[in-house]
Design a protein around this motif. Structure first.
Motif, PDB file in Angstrom:
ATOM      1  N   ALA A 184       0.839  -0.988  -0.477  1.00 42.26           N
ATOM      2  CA  ALA A 184      -0.151  -0.064  -0.178  1.00 42.26           C
ATOM      3  C   ALA A 184       0.914   1.792   0.080  1.00 42.26           C
ATOM      4  O   ALA A 184       0.185   2.135  -0.509  1.00 42.26           O
ATOM      5  N   ARG A 185       1.987   1.091   1.481  1.00 47.76           N
ATOM      6  CA  ARG A 185       2.846   2.544   0.851  1.00 47.76           C
ATOM      7  C   ARG A 185       3.761   2.160  -0.442  1.00 47.76           C
ATOM      8  O   ARG A 185       4.939   3.321  -0.590  1.00 47.76           O
ATOM      9  N   ARG A 186       3.452   1.289  -1.198  1.00 45.31           N
ATOM     10  CA  ARG A 186       4.219   1.555  -2.768  1.00 45.31           C
ATOM     11  C   ARG A 186       3.363   2.205  -3.731  1.00 45.31           C
ATOM     12  O   ARG A 186       3.947   1.644  -4.478  1.00 45.31           O
ATOM     13  N   GLY A 187       2.537   3.031  -3.360  1.00 50.26           N
ATOM     14  CA  GLY A 187       1.841   3.964  -4.948  1.00 50.26           C
ATOM     15  C   GLY A 187       0.329   3.475  -5.025  1.00 50.26           C
ATOM     16  O   GLY A 187       0.259   4.191  -5.660  1.00 50.26           O
ATOM     17  N   PHE A 188       0.124   2.899  -3.698  1.00 47.24           N
ATOM     18  CA  PHE A 188      -1.493   2.700  -3.253  1.00 47.24           C
ATOM     19  C   PHE A 188      -2.285   3.735  -2.892  1.00 47.24           C
ATOM     20  O   PHE A 188      -2.961   5.163  -3.102  1.00 47.24           O
ATOM     21  N   PHE A 189      -1.870   4.391  -1.298  1.00 47.01           N
ATOM     22  CA  PHE A 189      -2.279   4.995  -0.440  1.00 47.01           C
ATOM     23  C   PHE A 189      -1.404   6.178  -1.350  1.00 47.01           C
ATOM     24  O   PHE A 189      -0.522   6.846  -2.079  1.00 47.01           O
ATOM     25  N   GLY A 190      -2.675   7.635  -2.307  1.00 50.25           N
ATOM     26  CA  GLY A 190      -2.068   8.695  -2.397  1.00 50.25           C
ATOM     27  C   GLY A 190      -2.578   8.732  -4.107  1.00 50.25           C
ATOM     28  O   GLY A 190      -2.493   9.782  -4.802  1.00 50.25           O
ATOM     29  N   SER A 191      -3.352   7.371  -4.900  1.00 50.34           N
ATOM     30  CA  SER A 191      -3.343   7.447  -6.014  1.00 50.34           C
ATOM     31  C   SER A 191      -4.917   8.026  -6.356  1.00 50.34           C
ATOM     32  O   SER A 191      -5.416   7.800  -7.560  1.00 50.34           O
ATOM     33  N   LYS A 192      -5.223   8.070  -4.650  1.00 43.22           N
ATOM     34  CA  LYS A 192      -6.760   8.909  -5.250  1.00 43.22           C
ATOM     35  C   LYS A 192      -7.331   7.846  -6.695  1.00 43.22           C
ATOM     36  O   LYS A 192      -7.646   9.019  -7.672  1.00 43.22           O
ATOM     37  N   PRO A 193      -8.059   6.571  -6.285  1.00 43.59           N
ATOM     38  CA  PRO A 193      -8.311   6.067  -7.040  1.00 43.59           C
ATOM     39  C   PRO A 193      -9.897   6.248  -7.704  1.00 43.59           C
ATOM     40  O   PRO A 193     -10.753   6.933  -8.171  1.00 43.59           O
ATOM     41  N   PHE A 194     -10.212   6.917  -6.484  1.00 46.58           N
ATOM     42  CA  PHE A 194     -12.038   7.390  -6.180  1.00 46.58           C
ATOM     43  C   PHE A 194     -12.161   8.753  -7.124  1.00 46.58           C
ATOM     44  O   PHE A 194     -13.731   8.852  -7.515  1.00 46.58           O
ATOM     45  N   SER A 195     -11.454   9.454  -6.412  1.00 52.72           N
ATOM     46  CA  SER A 195     -11.803  11.161  -7.287  1.00 52.72           C
ATOM     47  C   SER A 195     -11.936  10.682  -8.610  1.00 52.72           C
ATOM     48  O   SER A 195     -12.505  11.576 -10.133  1.00 52.72           O
ATOM     49  N   ARG A 196     -10.531  10.322  -9.007  1.00 55.02           N
ATOM     50  CA  ARG A 196     -10.345   9.599 -10.703  1.00 55.02           C
ATOM     51  C   ARG A 196     -11.579   9.655 -11.234  1.00 55.02           C
ATOM     52  O   ARG A 196     -11.322   9.635 -12.507  1.00 55.02           O
ATOM     53  N   THR A 197     -11.894   8.289 -10.243  1.00 54.59           N
ATOM     54  CA  THR A 197     -12.584   7.539 -11.029  1.00 54.59           C
ATOM     55  C   THR A 197     -14.524   8.464 -11.397  1.00 54.59           C
ATOM     56  O   THR A 197     -14.553   8.065 -12.812  1.00 54.59           O
ATOM     57  N   ASN A 198     -14.548   9.266 -10.862  1.00 52.54           N
ATOM     58  CA  ASN A 198     -15.732  10.353 -10.735  1.00 52.54           C
ATOM     59  C   ASN A 198     -15.585  11.265 -11.734  1.00 52.54           C
ATOM     60  O   ASN A 198     -15.941  11.738 -12.318  1.00 52.54           O
ATOM     61  N   GLN A 199     -14.474  11.503 -12.054  1.00 53.05           N
ATOM     62  CA  GLN A 199     -13.899  12.719 -12.854  1.00 53.05           C
ATOM     63  C   GLN A 199     -13.824  12.121 -14.463  1.00 53.05           C
ATOM     64  O   GLN A 199     -14.370  12.456 -15.239  1.00 53.05           O
ATOM     65  N   ALA A 200     -14.144  10.264 -14.959  1.00 49.40           N
ATOM     66  CA  ALA A 200     -13.313   9.928 -15.447  1.00 49.40           C
ATOM     67  C   ALA A 200     -14.742   9.686 -16.732  1.00 49.40           C
ATOM     68  O   ALA A 200     -15.593   9.417 -17.380  1.00 49.40           O
ATOM     69  N   LEU A 201     -15.343   9.304 -15.111  1.00 45.72           N
ATOM     70  CA  LEU A 201     -17.193   9.179 -15.792  1.00 45.72           C
ATOM     71  C   LEU A 201     -17.883  10.208 -15.836  1.00 45.72           C
ATOM     72  O   LEU A 201     -18.898  10.065 -16.702  1.00 45.72           O
TER      73      LEU A 201
END
Length: 213
Positions: A184-201
């Protein structure tokens, strides 16, 4: 399975029957319970807007419910991967989330919580990787890419999920490290998948997901 999935995956029926026969002949206990194995496919195919791919069910008794990364609201303590997902959700969206982590609420909004392998032995992760589930979920991914195309956002956490990138060539793909404690500390934390997904939608003309859980 919802009838729309049954129709789209009609060619997979012999494969599923073969897998079911193997499970019925299996000598040990497996998870999730048989009535929840196909739970990810209860919602209509055309309602799917987001795909989140897991590896296989939680092997801990009482944890796996047929939706990747999800557990029942009464499970305590939470699996560590799920706990990290909720930490990133809080940090990404800047608001508190419940400690229950009821991801089934996402599913009802069109988030397909799909494991690569839909069963495993109780207390043994990865035990069913050779019984045919990967062939089945390959067909699921093909259907999603063909029918939904750019309307679909795929969230791929970790190397195994990212092997599906090529098969999702018509979709928006967001990739990062896996939320497990090992990565998780090698790139998951800080990846912002939820806001980025909503932007793409929103860019695709779709409604954003309410990620509260």
């Amino acid at each position: 399975m919802h009838p729309s999935w049954q129709a789209a995956l009609a060619s997979a029926r012999p494969l599923l029957e073969n897998i079911e026969a193997k499970l019925n002949a299996h000598p040990g206990e497996f998870v999730p319970p048989i009535h929840q194995v196909m739970r990810a496919f209860e919602q209509p195919l055309d309602d799917v807007r987001v795909l989140i791919v897991g590896q296989d069910p939680y092997p801990t008794a009482g944890h796996a419910i047929g939706l990747s990364f999800a557990v029942n609201p009464d499970v305590k303590p939470l699996p560590r991967s799920l706990k990290n997902i909720l930490i990133e959700l809080r940090d990404d969206l800047g608001k508190a989330v419940s400690v229950g982590g009821d991801l089934a609420r996402w599913s009802s909004q069109g988030v397909l919580l799909l494991n690569r392998h839909l069963t495993t032995d109780l207390a043994e992760a990865g035990a069913h990787t050779q019984i045919g589930w990967a062939d089945f979920t390959d067909q699921v991914i093909t259907v999603l890419n063909r029918k939904l195309g750019r309307k679909l956002v795929a969230i791929l956490w970790g190397a195994q999920a990212q092997q599906l990138t090529g098969a999702l060539c018509d979709c928006t793909v967001l990739s990062s490290a896996h939320p497990s404690p090992l990565s998780a500390r090698r790139g998951f934390f800080g990846s912002k998948p939820f806001s980025r997904t909503n932007q793409a939608l929103i860019q695709a003309g779709e409604q954003p997901i309410d990620w509260s859980c």
